[in-house]
Design an enzyme around this catalytic site. Structure first.
Site, PDB file in Angstrom:
ATOM      1  N   VAL A  31     -12.277  -0.251  57.948  1.00 50.94           N
ATOM      2  CA  VAL A  31     -10.983  -0.807  57.535  1.00 50.94           C
ATOM      3  C   VAL A  31      -9.827   0.120  57.880  1.00 50.94           C
ATOM      4  O   VAL A  31      -8.666  -0.209  57.604  1.00 50.94           O
ATOM      5  CB  VAL A  31     -10.984  -1.107  56.015  1.00 50.94           C
ATOM      6  CG1 VAL A  31     -11.977  -2.202  55.694  1.00 50.94           C
ATOM      7  CG2 VAL A  31     -11.285   0.152  55.207  1.00 50.94           C
ATOM      8  N   GLY A  32     -10.097   1.258  58.485  1.00 52.52           N
ATOM      9  CA  GLY A  32      -9.010   2.157  58.852  1.00 52.52           C
ATOM     10  C   GLY A  32      -9.483   3.341  59.667  1.00 52.52           C
ATOM     11  O   GLY A  32     -10.603   3.816  59.494  1.00 52.52           O
ATOM     12  N   ARG A  72      -6.336  10.343  62.226  1.00 54.16           N
ATOM     13  CA  ARG A  72      -6.705  11.695  62.617  1.00 54.16           C
ATOM     14  C   ARG A  72      -7.738  12.287  61.677  1.00 54.16           C
ATOM     15  O   ARG A  72      -8.507  13.168  62.042  1.00 54.16           O
ATOM     16  CB  ARG A  72      -5.449  12.575  62.635  1.00 54.16           C
ATOM     17  CG  ARG A  72      -4.436  12.150  63.689  1.00 54.16           C
ATOM     18  CD  ARG A  72      -3.149  12.953  63.587  1.00 54.16           C
ATOM     19  NE  ARG A  72      -2.155  12.514  64.559  1.00 54.16           N
ATOM     20  CZ  ARG A  72      -0.918  12.956  64.622  1.00 54.16           C
ATOM     21  NH1 ARG A  72      -0.525  13.879  63.757  1.00 54.16           N
ATOM     22  NH2 ARG A  72      -0.079  12.511  65.533  1.00 54.16           N
ATOM     23  N   TYR A  73      -7.742  11.811  60.440  1.00 55.34           N
ATOM     24  CA  TYR A  73      -8.664  12.318  59.431  1.00 55.34           C
ATOM     25  C   TYR A  73     -10.102  11.864  59.667  1.00 55.34           C
ATOM     26  O   TYR A  73     -11.046  12.469  59.185  1.00 55.34           O
ATOM     27  CB  TYR A  73      -8.223  11.840  58.042  1.00 55.34           C
ATOM     28  CG  TYR A  73      -8.134  10.329  57.963  1.00 55.34           C
ATOM     29  CD1 TYR A  73      -9.258   9.548  57.736  1.00 55.34           C
ATOM     30  CD2 TYR A  73      -6.924   9.676  58.159  1.00 55.34           C
ATOM     31  CE1 TYR A  73      -9.180   8.168  57.686  1.00 55.34           C
ATOM     32  CE2 TYR A  73      -6.826   8.306  58.108  1.00 55.34           C
ATOM     33  CZ  TYR A  73      -7.965   7.553  57.871  1.00 55.34           C
ATOM     34  OH  TYR A  73      -7.883   6.186  57.837  1.00 55.34           O
ATOM     35  N   GLU A 129     -12.425   8.048  59.566  1.00 50.72           N
ATOM     36  CA  GLU A 129     -12.480   6.597  59.366  1.00 50.72           C
ATOM     37  C   GLU A 129     -12.658   6.264  57.886  1.00 50.72           C
ATOM     38  O   GLU A 129     -13.198   7.054  57.118  1.00 50.72           O
ATOM     39  CB  GLU A 129     -13.661   5.994  60.139  1.00 50.72           C
ATOM     40  CG  GLU A 129     -13.600   6.171  61.643  1.00 50.72           C
ATOM     41  CD  GLU A 129     -14.823   5.599  62.347  1.00 50.72           C
ATOM     42  OE1 GLU A 129     -14.761   5.420  63.569  1.00 50.72           O
ATOM     43  OE2 GLU A 129     -15.847   5.335  61.662  1.00 50.72           O
ATOM     44  N   LYS A 170     -14.693   7.167  52.909  1.00 51.93           N
ATOM     45  CA  LYS A 170     -13.877   7.900  53.868  1.00 51.93           C
ATOM     46  C   LYS A 170     -14.772   8.915  54.566  1.00 51.93           C
ATOM     47  O   LYS A 170     -15.330   9.799  53.922  1.00 51.93           O
ATOM     48  CB  LYS A 170     -12.715   8.606  53.160  1.00 51.93           C
ATOM     49  CG  LYS A 170     -11.731   9.287  54.117  1.00 51.93           C
ATOM     50  CD  LYS A 170     -10.541   9.856  53.344  1.00 51.93           C
ATOM     51  CE  LYS A 170      -9.543  10.523  54.263  1.00 51.93           C
ATOM     52  NZ  LYS A 170      -8.370  11.066  53.520  1.00 51.93           N
ATOM     53  N   ASP A 192       1.223  15.954  50.494  1.00 53.48           N
ATOM     54  CA  ASP A 192       1.197  15.041  51.644  1.00 53.48           C
ATOM     55  C   ASP A 192       1.423  13.611  51.167  1.00 53.48           C
ATOM     56  O   ASP A 192       0.734  12.679  51.601  1.00 53.48           O
ATOM     57  CB  ASP A 192      -0.127  15.169  52.393  1.00 53.48           C
ATOM     58  CG  ASP A 192      -0.067  14.533  53.795  1.00 53.48           C
ATOM     59  OD1 ASP A 192       1.060  14.350  54.318  1.00 53.48           O
ATOM     60  OD2 ASP A 192      -1.132  14.226  54.365  1.00 53.48           O
TER      61      ASP A 192
END
Length: 487
Positions: A188-189, A192-193, A195, A209, A310
């Protein structure tokens, strides 16, 4: 609850007994799902959790995990000689703590005393919790009158496994095995971090995540914070577990959280128009989450103060009831005034340049003072409020979604480009005239301006933002039924 409290005391006594029996030297242990086939610690363990077997070692400060035998359907064996966990086998039926002969021998004599003590402790905890809840209701009355929505509660998961220790998620040994029980359904996303996947576990949707290898320090930081700090709050993303798992001969770092199908605030604002009441609901919920982070709570299950560092629309998720919750604590700073420490972590990653405060861009920030980090969060909060108000319809007028400073910097601005715009030119995002024609948006616009002062000390605090928005919410005469997001 009294029986559970007494049982935890008995298991703690078992763990204390183990600590006194072991030799005090480090031993070699059989390990699975790690970089090597063996590992070294002070205690070896063997655990069975819903059919999954895990072997490994504990350091001294982790030996209390042996009390995980108190979790239903989880069998744990701790021992303290070289490779003592290598060839252990599971009984035909996982041993319940009450069935274990060693437990009986250990607790028969002090049983009556422990039961009496557990009842006393339980009564005290219930009284303390009731008093704390009364104090919270007296000083912090509910701000929003919103429907509960359709978000999963995850109650069954936490009811079965119970939350242990001072952390937020599931018990450590349960986290160690749960990744192999999750079915990944869809991505779903991406960023840079790494998926984000929607997965299923124990009949519930969860968000997984998966961190990229270059961002492993963020995984370590979030894992550390969630497992040591009690962060449960309706406007902080709910944490379930953190795990390191092996997939296709490579190691993956997983962070498992509650799943919110509407996605990030950034994604949601791309395709959604808001009315002023929903706008207020979102802004208030974000401010409430930030207040919880920034506040040190001095109670038995309290928490240190935390600065996010952040904050941005991509790190805020939208819930079905119209509220938002703050996510991604990979850069967080921890501070305890009562214990006199400031923990900035060792993550080489910096925040998102587009949301950086002037003092970060010109490198004048006082990195040894915790208040400095909170003030950078307030700068970013003002930018997030600006993003939300752009998509709010007033008298048929609404603006396209845009990122802050879209009109003066490129899509991926450099540090120097942002420094020139924010510090040298002292440019601030433009506020549309329509905002001043509505009492809610006019008040939010005023808050934004007070979040964007060049001088950090002149900016509002998160608590002041929340109180101002809460007062605005209480002054409105509208039906909350329409705030549920039907998209």
């Amino acid at each position: 609850m009294e029986a559970a409290a007494g049982f935890l005391l008995l298991l703690t006594l078992m763990c204390s007994s183990l600590n006194t029996v072991h030799s005090g030297r480090r031993v070699n242990c059989a390990c699975e799902n790690t970089y090597t086939d063996s590992c070294v610690g002070f205690v070896c363990f063997f655990t069975w959790n819903h059919g999954q077997v895990t072997k490994g070692s504990f350091e001294k400060d982790q030996m209390e995990q042996c009390i995980a035998n108190g979790i239903p359907n989880v069998f744990v064996k701790c021992c303290y000689t070289d490779y003592c966990n290598a060839n252990l086998t599971l009984p035909e039926k996982p041993v319940e703590p009450s069935e274990s002969g060693s437990v009986i021998v250990l607790v028969v004599v002090p049983l009556l005393v422990l039961l009496l003590l557990s009842i006393t402790v339980c009564v005290f905890v219930l009284w303390l919790r009731s008093k704390r809840q009364h104090d919270l209701q007296e000083h912090h009355p509910p701000m929003l009158k919103l429907p509960s929505g359709a978000d999963p509660t995850y109650g069954d998961i936490f009811d079965e496994f119970c939350t242990s220790g001072s952390g937020t998620g599931l018990p450590y040994l349960v986290q160690r095995t749960m990744a192999r029980q999750i079915s990944l359904v869809e991505c779903v996303g991406k960023g840079r971090y790494g998926e984000v996947w929607r997965g299923t576990w124990m009949g519930e949707n969860v968000a997984v995540k998966i961190f990229s290898s270059r961002d492993e320090q963020s995984w370590f930081r979030e894992t550390e914070i969630y497992n040591t700090v009690q962060l449960r709050h309706e406007n902080i993303l709910g944490f379930i577990a953190s795990d390191m798992t092996s997939k296709n001969s490579s190691t993956q770092l997983w962070l498992v959280t509650h799943f919110h199908e509407l996605g990030s605030l950034y994604d949601f604002l791309q395709y959604s128009l808001l009315d002023p009441e929903t706008c207020l609901c979102m802004c208030l919920s974000i401010a409430s989450g930030l207040v919880h982070l920034h506040t040190e709570i001095l109670t038995t299950q309290g928490k240190p103060a935390i600065a996010h560092r952040d904050l941005k629309s991509r790190n805020i998720l939208v819930k079905r009831n119209g509220q938002c919750c703050i996510a991604d604590l990979g850069l967080a700073v921890i501070h305890s005034q009562s214990n006199d420490y400031l923990d900035v972590g060792n993550n080489p990653r910096v925040g998102t340049k587009r949301y950086m405060a002037p003092e970060v861009l010109d490198e004048s920030i006082r990195v040894d003072i915790f208040e400095s980090y909170k003030q950078t969060d307030i700068w970013a909060l003002g930018l997030v409020l600006w993003e939300i108000t752009r998509r709010t319809n007033v008298n048929g007028i609404v603006e396209e979604y845009r990122l802050p400073f879209f009109d003066v910097v490129p899509s991926d601005p450099s540090f120097e480009e942002m420094k020139k715009v924010v510090c040298v030119d002292q440019y601030r995002p433009c506020l549309h005239n329509r905002l001043h024609s509505h009492p809610i948006l006019s008040a939010i616009a005023k808050i934004m301006k007070e979040c964007w002062f060049q001088s950090p000390s002149a900016r509002l605090t998160a608590l002041r933002v929340r109180k101002t928005l809460a007062k605005l919410d209480q002054d409105q005469d509208y039906s909350t039924d329409k705030l549920k997001l039907d998209v």
